[in-house]
Design an enzyme around this catalytic site. Structure first.
Site, short mmCIF file in Angstrom:
data_model
loop_
_atom_site.label_atom_id
_atom_site.label_comp_id
_atom_site.label_asym_id
_atom_site.label_seq_id
_atom_site.Cartn_x
_atom_site.Cartn_y
_atom_site.Cartn_z
N GLU A 43 0.82 -1.21 0.00
CA GLU A 43 0.00 0.00 0.00
C GLU A 43 0.86 1.27 0.00
OE1 GLU A 43 -3.64 1.86 2.72
OE2 GLU A 43 -2.08 0.64 3.67
N LYS A 116 -10.39 2.43 -1.58
CA LYS A 116 -10.46 1.77 -0.27
C LYS A 116 -11.75 2.12 0.45
CE LYS A 116 -7.54 1.42 3.90
NZ LYS A 116 -6.22 1.84 4.42
N CYS A 153 -5.52 -2.71 2.79
CA CYS A 153 -5.19 -2.58 4.21
C CYS A 153 -6.39 -2.80 5.14
CB CYS A 153 -4.51 -1.25 4.46
SG CYS A 153 -3.52 -1.24 6.00
#
Length: 295
Positions: A43, A116, A153
């Site tokens: 990331e 995300k 993540c």
């Protein structure tokens, strides 16, 4: 048989975009030399993990997809090496900012982007200051080598995300991440918990999973995070096939037969025996459903 080789990489990052891209390039090339066809980078690898502190100066890191250095660079690399590359980047779109990922196919084409969905907020991980909540929803891309789903993540802590991607046909799951020590309490080590959550995603969906984390110590004013690496590739039973250590910069490679895995998923009956009509409670925040405005 439809075999595919996947790779996880892990590296440390410095305060220089070009150097980080160059290092990431070398790891991608090493993975490709080992036969990897889908290669995961961690990331936000273009920069140090800037979310430790809330600083307006870091908004300047954001770029539009078409202008992003890493995406442009790795489009050429993907075409040259004939590999698929999910590339994490800080996206600017008008006055919005996203923690995004571009999926580059083996001919260098960008198949699409994911933003995300789950944005954390806590000491050392102040992401809500920098990112809008993602609005793309979970997605699956039909790449040259297989159908892949990618979470970023904090998404990796949510079984709902992995299940959604599995239901959309994902054959492999990828999670680029940046996770390490907790600045407010150095005694906390989430490594085993972090891995266990994703091993559960692999096992529950009978789908291999690739996780790529960064390494190194990064400091910003009075905040310090030691990123603990431990990137890994999991098999469809939630078994760790290969795992990196906590400090080295490295490449991990594993091979899977996607046709065989599809047969196994069908044989187990996990998706056949689902009862979606019983799962409405999952759409609530507090465990109760609203029916026509009345509980």
């Amino acid at each position: 048989m439809r075999n595919v080789k996947v790779a996880a990489t892990q590296m440390s990052c410095v305060d220089n975009h070009d150097q980080n891209i160059e290092k990431a390039d070398s790891l991608v090339r090493e993975a490709a030399k080992q036969g990897a066809q889908i290669i995961l980078l961690q990331e936000l690898f273009e920069t140090p993990y800037f979310c430790q502190k809330e600083k307006s100066d870091y908004f300047a890191y954001a770029t539009e997809l078409e202008q992003n250095k890493a995406v442009k660079h790795f489009r050429n690399v993907a075409n040259e090496l004939q590999v698929v590359l999910p590339i994490s980047f800080y996206e600017k779109k008008n006055y919005a900012r996203y923690n995004s990922l571009a999926v580059i196919d083996a001919n260098g084409d960008v198949l699409g982007k994911y933003r995300k969905s789950h944005i954390p907020d806590g000491p050392g991980y102040e992401e809500k200051f920098y990112f809008n909540p993602g609005d793309t929803g979970f997605q699956v891309w039909n790449t040259r080598y297989g159908k892949i789903g990618v979470g970023v993540c904090w998404d990796q802590w949510y079984p709902e995300a992995a299940r959604c991607m599995a239901l959309m046909g994902a054959e492999l799951l990828f999670y680029p991440t940046a996770i390490g020590s907790e600045p407010q309490d150095g005694s906390i080590d989430s490594k085993d918990h972090w891995q266990a959550c994703m091993l559960g995603h692999a096992a529950a969906n009978l789908i291999p999973l690739v996780a790529s984390n960064r390494v190194g110590v990064e400091e910003d004013d009075d905040s310090k995070i030691t990123f603990y690496g431990s990137s890994f590739i999991a098999g469809p039973q939630g078994n760790k096939i290969v795992e990196a250590g906590r400090v080295e910069e490295t490449v991990l490679v594993a091979e899977f037969d996607l046709d065989q895995l599809e047969t196994q998923r069908l044989e187990w009956g996990i998706f056949r025996d689902r009862r979606p009509e019983l799962y409405r409670i999952i759409t609530s925040f507090d465990g109760e459903l609203m029916i026509k405005g009345i509980r």
